[in-house]
Design an enzyme around this catalytic site. Structure first.
Site, short mmCIF file in Angstrom:
data_model
loop_
_atom_site.label_atom_id
_atom_site.label_comp_id
_atom_site.label_asym_id
_atom_site.label_seq_id
_atom_site.Cartn_x
_atom_site.Cartn_y
_atom_site.Cartn_z
N GLU A 1 3.38 -8.82 0.04
CA GLU A 1 3.10 -7.70 0.96
C GLU A 1 2.29 -8.25 2.14
O GLU A 1 1.43 -9.12 1.95
CB GLU A 1 2.24 -6.68 0.18
CG GLU A 1 1.69 -5.54 1.00
CD GLU A 1 0.65 -4.70 0.21
OE1 GLU A 1 -0.13 -5.27 -0.61
OE2 GLU A 1 0.62 -3.48 0.43
N ASN B 1 3.72 0.21 6.20
CA ASN B 1 3.59 -1.01 5.40
C ASN B 1 5.00 -1.27 4.85
O ASN B 1 5.46 -0.55 3.96
CB ASN B 1 2.56 -0.76 4.28
CG ASN B 1 2.25 -2.02 3.49
OD1 ASN B 1 3.02 -2.97 3.49
ND2 ASN B 1 1.12 -2.00 2.80
N LYS C 1 6.46 1.41 2.37
CA LYS C 1 5.61 1.72 1.20
C LYS C 1 5.30 3.22 1.10
O LYS C 1 4.78 3.82 2.06
CB LYS C 1 4.32 0.92 1.29
CG LYS C 1 3.39 1.04 0.09
CD LYS C 1 2.21 0.07 0.29
CE LYS C 1 1.23 0.04 -0.84
NZ LYS C 1 0.16 -0.96 -0.58
N GLU D 1 -5.76 1.73 3.66
CA GLU D 1 -4.31 1.87 3.91
C GLU D 1 -3.96 3.27 4.41
O GLU D 1 -3.06 3.44 5.23
CB GLU D 1 -3.51 1.52 2.65
CG GLU D 1 -3.52 0.05 2.36
CD GLU D 1 -2.45 -0.34 1.37
OE1 GLU D 1 -1.27 -0.08 1.61
OE2 GLU D 1 -2.81 -0.90 0.32
N CYS E 1 3.47 -3.31 -3.70
CA CYS E 1 2.13 -3.31 -4.31
C CYS E 1 1.82 -2.07 -5.14
O CYS E 1 2.25 -1.96 -6.27
CB CYS E 1 1.06 -3.56 -3.25
SG CYS E 1 -0.52 -3.96 -4.05
N ASN F 1 -1.12 -7.25 -2.71
CA ASN F 1 -2.46 -7.76 -2.39
C ASN F 1 -3.39 -6.90 -3.23
O ASN F 1 -3.67 -5.75 -2.87
CB ASN F 1 -2.84 -7.52 -0.93
CG ASN F 1 -2.14 -8.41 0.08
OD1 ASN F 1 -2.71 -9.36 0.59
ND2 ASN F 1 -0.91 -8.06 0.41
N1 CDT Z 1 -2.17 -3.36 -1.51
C1 CDT Z 1 -2.30 -2.48 -2.51
O1 CDT Z 1 -1.56 -1.51 -2.61
N2 CDT Z 1 -3.33 -2.67 -3.37
C2 CDT Z 1 -3.62 -1.78 -4.42
C3 CDT Z 1 -5.07 -1.72 -4.64
C4 CDT Z 1 -5.45 -0.50 -5.34
S1 CDT Z 1 -7.12 -0.15 -5.24
C5 CDT Z 1 -7.29 0.78 -3.82
C6 CDT Z 1 -2.93 -2.10 -5.74
O2 CDT Z 1 -2.39 -1.17 -6.35
O3 CDT Z 1 -2.95 -3.24 -6.19
#
Ligand code: CDT
Length: 309
Positions: free
Chosen positions: A46, A106, A123, A142, A168, A193
């Site tokens: 991502e 995204n 996303k 985000e 993600c 990420n």
């Molecule tokens: N990039 C991304 O979607 N990261 C989320 C972090 C969640 S905590 C706000 C994930 O689900 O890994």
């Protein structure tokens, strides 16, 4: 057998100060490794061209927009697409998309081994928050910088099979895989990420985070009889750690390859799409076994509503 030799190209950290040119050079090194391993498909993380910028609170839209791509390929990213075309490798790569109308998503795209862009996904499950949150150990903005995706969860025929994408946080939601599964998906590609610590609960560290990640991806694969290729951006970005744990998971939900570092690292596996058939025709033969008359709440209600005491 319908084998797709698939490279999961994990990336180590990208610092704020790193240029797109530097990052693309690293990606090309990984792509060359994928070619040497015989891959026809390469999956990148991502937001692969920049640091995970949603951790930074910004008010100036011009400052925000510098993290976005206005064209894909653009001037700085074109060498990656050119090398993939020369190698005959299809790409799945994530980036921040700024449309000509000024919309922010995204996004990830899929190219054919011949280099055409054949699929785009935006996303849908955006985690985090939109305003500065003083209660968190660090920010995850985000919801401030992106709109929720507006393209649904499409699939595409490529690589001899049915391919789908998500990004993600989408991997934690069974709805993601099931909507793809209902279109016969045979490989779900996703980049992530994931901060190594929960910003709202410091006791939830990397072990728990990796556990939840594997649990989600393995369950999604098994319950929909599909391959899932999940690729991290990992390591410490300007003091902020991200988990690794890139995975290739088979349609039985078993991990067949997993990264061992938090650096640039290639995993490769010959994914036989025919392995999806058994699960799709037996325990997860949706046509015979699903009971949609009982699933209405899934699309009619968002939050949980418990009965009165
Ligand atoms: N990039 C991304 O979607 N990261 C989320 C972090 C969640 S905590 C706000 C994930 O689900 O890994």
């Amino acid at each position: 057998m319908r084998e797709v030799v698939t490279a999961a190209l994990q990336m180590g950290p990208i610092q704020k100060a790193d240029s797109r040119k530097d990052v693309v050079e690293r990606m090309i090194v990984l792509l060359d490794q994928a070619k040497a391993a015989g891959a026809t498909l390469a999956v990148f993380p991502e937001l692969a061209f920049t640091t995970f910028f949603p951790r930074w609170y910004m008010e100036d839209q011009a400052e925000v927009d510098q993290w976005f791509e206005t064209a894909i390929p653009g001037n700085e990213t074109a060498p990656l697409f050119k090398r993939a075309r020369e190698h005959g490798i299809g790409l799945n790569v994530g980036y921040a998309e700024l449309t000509p109308e000024g919309r922010h998503f995204n996004t990830s795209i899929l190219t054919s081994p011949q280099g055409e862009i054949i699929g785009k996904y935006r996303k849908i499950h955006l985690p985090g928050h939109a305003e500065y949150d003083t209660e968190r150990a660090f920010q995850h903005l985000e919801k401030r910088y992106f709109e929720p995706g507006d393209l649904g969860f499409p699939v595409w025929r490529s690589q001899g099979g049915v391919m789908g994408m998500c990004i993600c946080n989408d991997r934690r939601w069974p709805e993601t895989y099931r909507v793809l599964g209902l279109q016969g998906v045979e490989m779900v590609m996703l980049g992530f990420n994931t901060p190594s610590v929960n910003s709202q609960m410091s006791s939830e560290g990397p072990e728990d985070r990796l556990f939840h990640h594997r649990l989600s991806v393995q369950a999604g694969a098994y319950q929909n009889a599909t391959w899932v290729v999940a690729v991290a951006k990992a390591g410490v970005e300007d003091g902020h750690p991200l988990i690794g744990g890139s995975l290739i998971v088979d349609p039985n939900g078993k991990i067949v390859a997993e990264s061992t570092t938090e650096e640039d690292e290639m995993l490769v596996h010959a994914c036989d799409l025919d392995l999806c058939t058994f699960g799709k025709e037996t325990i997860f033969d949706f046509k015979r076994h699903r009971r949609i008359e009982h699933y209405g709440l899934i699309t009619s209600q968002t939050g949980a509503v418990a009965p009165n005491e």
